[in-house]
Enzyme design. Sequence first.
Site, PDB file in Angstrom:
ATOM      1  N   ILE A  18      46.392  34.244  45.054  1.00  0.00           N
ATOM      2  CA  ILE A  18      46.796  34.918  44.580  1.00  0.00           C
ATOM      3  C   ILE A  18      46.276  36.159  45.022  1.00  0.00           C
ATOM      4  O   ILE A  18      47.143  37.303  45.438  1.00  0.00           O
ATOM      5  CB  ILE A  18      46.870  34.086  43.050  1.00  0.00           C
ATOM      6  N   ASP A  48      30.422  41.990  42.294  1.00  0.00           N
ATOM      7  CA  ASP A  48      30.573  40.476  41.638  1.00  0.00           C
ATOM      8  C   ASP A  48      31.136  41.012  40.060  1.00  0.00           C
ATOM      9  O   ASP A  48      30.652  41.681  39.418  1.00  0.00           O
ATOM     10  CB  ASP A  48      29.478  39.652  41.540  1.00  0.00           C
ATOM     11  N   TYR A 136      37.337  25.863  31.632  1.00  0.00           N
ATOM     12  CA  TYR A 136      38.350  26.759  32.198  1.00  0.00           C
ATOM     13  C   TYR A 136      40.127  27.005  31.599  1.00  0.00           C
ATOM     14  O   TYR A 136      40.265  27.945  31.400  1.00  0.00           O
ATOM     15  CB  TYR A 136      38.879  25.822  33.653  1.00  0.00           C
ATOM     16  N   LYS A 140      40.641  31.150  30.102  1.00  0.00           N
ATOM     17  CA  LYS A 140      42.375  31.398  29.857  1.00  0.00           C
ATOM     18  C   LYS A 140      42.777  31.723  29.390  1.00  0.00           C
ATOM     19  O   LYS A 140      43.656  32.630  29.211  1.00  0.00           O
ATOM     20  CB  LYS A 140      43.290  30.679  31.284  1.00  0.00           C
TER      21      LYS A 140
END
Length: 233
Positions: A18, A48, A136, A140
């Site tokens: 993306i 990083d 994850y 998010k």
Amino acid sequence: MSTHDGKVAVVTGGASGIGQETVRQLRQAGWTVVVWDRSDAEGAVPVDIADYASVEAAAGQLDGIDLLVNAAGIAGDRQPSASKSPAEWDRVMAVNLNGSFYTMHALYPHLKARKGVVVNIASIAGMMMAKGRVHYAVSKAAVMTLTRSLANEWAADGIRVVAIAPGYVKTPMIQRSIEAGELDEATMAAAHAMNRLATTEEIAGAIIALAQPPFQFMTGAIVTIDGGYTLGK
Ligand SMILES: NC(=O)c1ccc[n+]([C@@H]2O[C@H](COP(=O)([O-])OP(=O)(O)OC[C@H]3O[C@@H](n4cnc5c(N)ncnc54)[C@H](O)[C@@H]3O)[C@@H](O)[C@H]2O)c1
């Protein structure tokens, strides 16, 4: 001359998926784009985002910016929570959550200087869940709260902060999960009302649109771009 000549964007994770497509479309529209990525892909500034010193050093090389796209992120392993290692939890939080905060924090003066826009990449996983990927999904969800919180704080500076929550997008991240046997493309496609995955072109186009004047009254919004995934079946 494009109308975007002179506009400057920073895209994290701009070496793949993306982020990479966002970089391509921005450059095509005349933007100057700085890519921050931990991969040594050609043209990327090695950063990083999980390391504040690295982010701060890279931010020190810049002046005012008009747009920050936080597209760097990792999926993490696929393990039930009870067998997920704390180190793996920390690794995903460090990139997806801390990294998004660190870049916004370090670039705040540069965003303020040009009344810039931040587009964070959350996920529908943060609204629902992601099987075997509690780290994850939580990271998010946290990116959404980060988006709303800083949108509120920075509105007085003229900085807008929004996030998108995509469904599955055909990128190297997803390709790796397919190859590892964790995900199956047909099953993923069937979870979306539109019965397919998004293309990177569609997601990048939406990111760039949100940074433009037609959306100048939008801040703190989480824009779901999921082909109807969250509508349920
Ligand atoms: N692909 C999907 O289905 C999907 C769906 C919803 C959300 N997203 C989110 O979109 C974003 C982009 O995902 P993608 O699918 O394009 O992934 P990708 O793996 O193709 O690209 C991610 C990029 O981020 C970079 N990166 C990772 N960790 C980094 C770090 N610590 N510092 C700097 N750069 C780092 C990688 O080197 C890579 O270039 C991620 O935040 C991902 O969670 C993806």
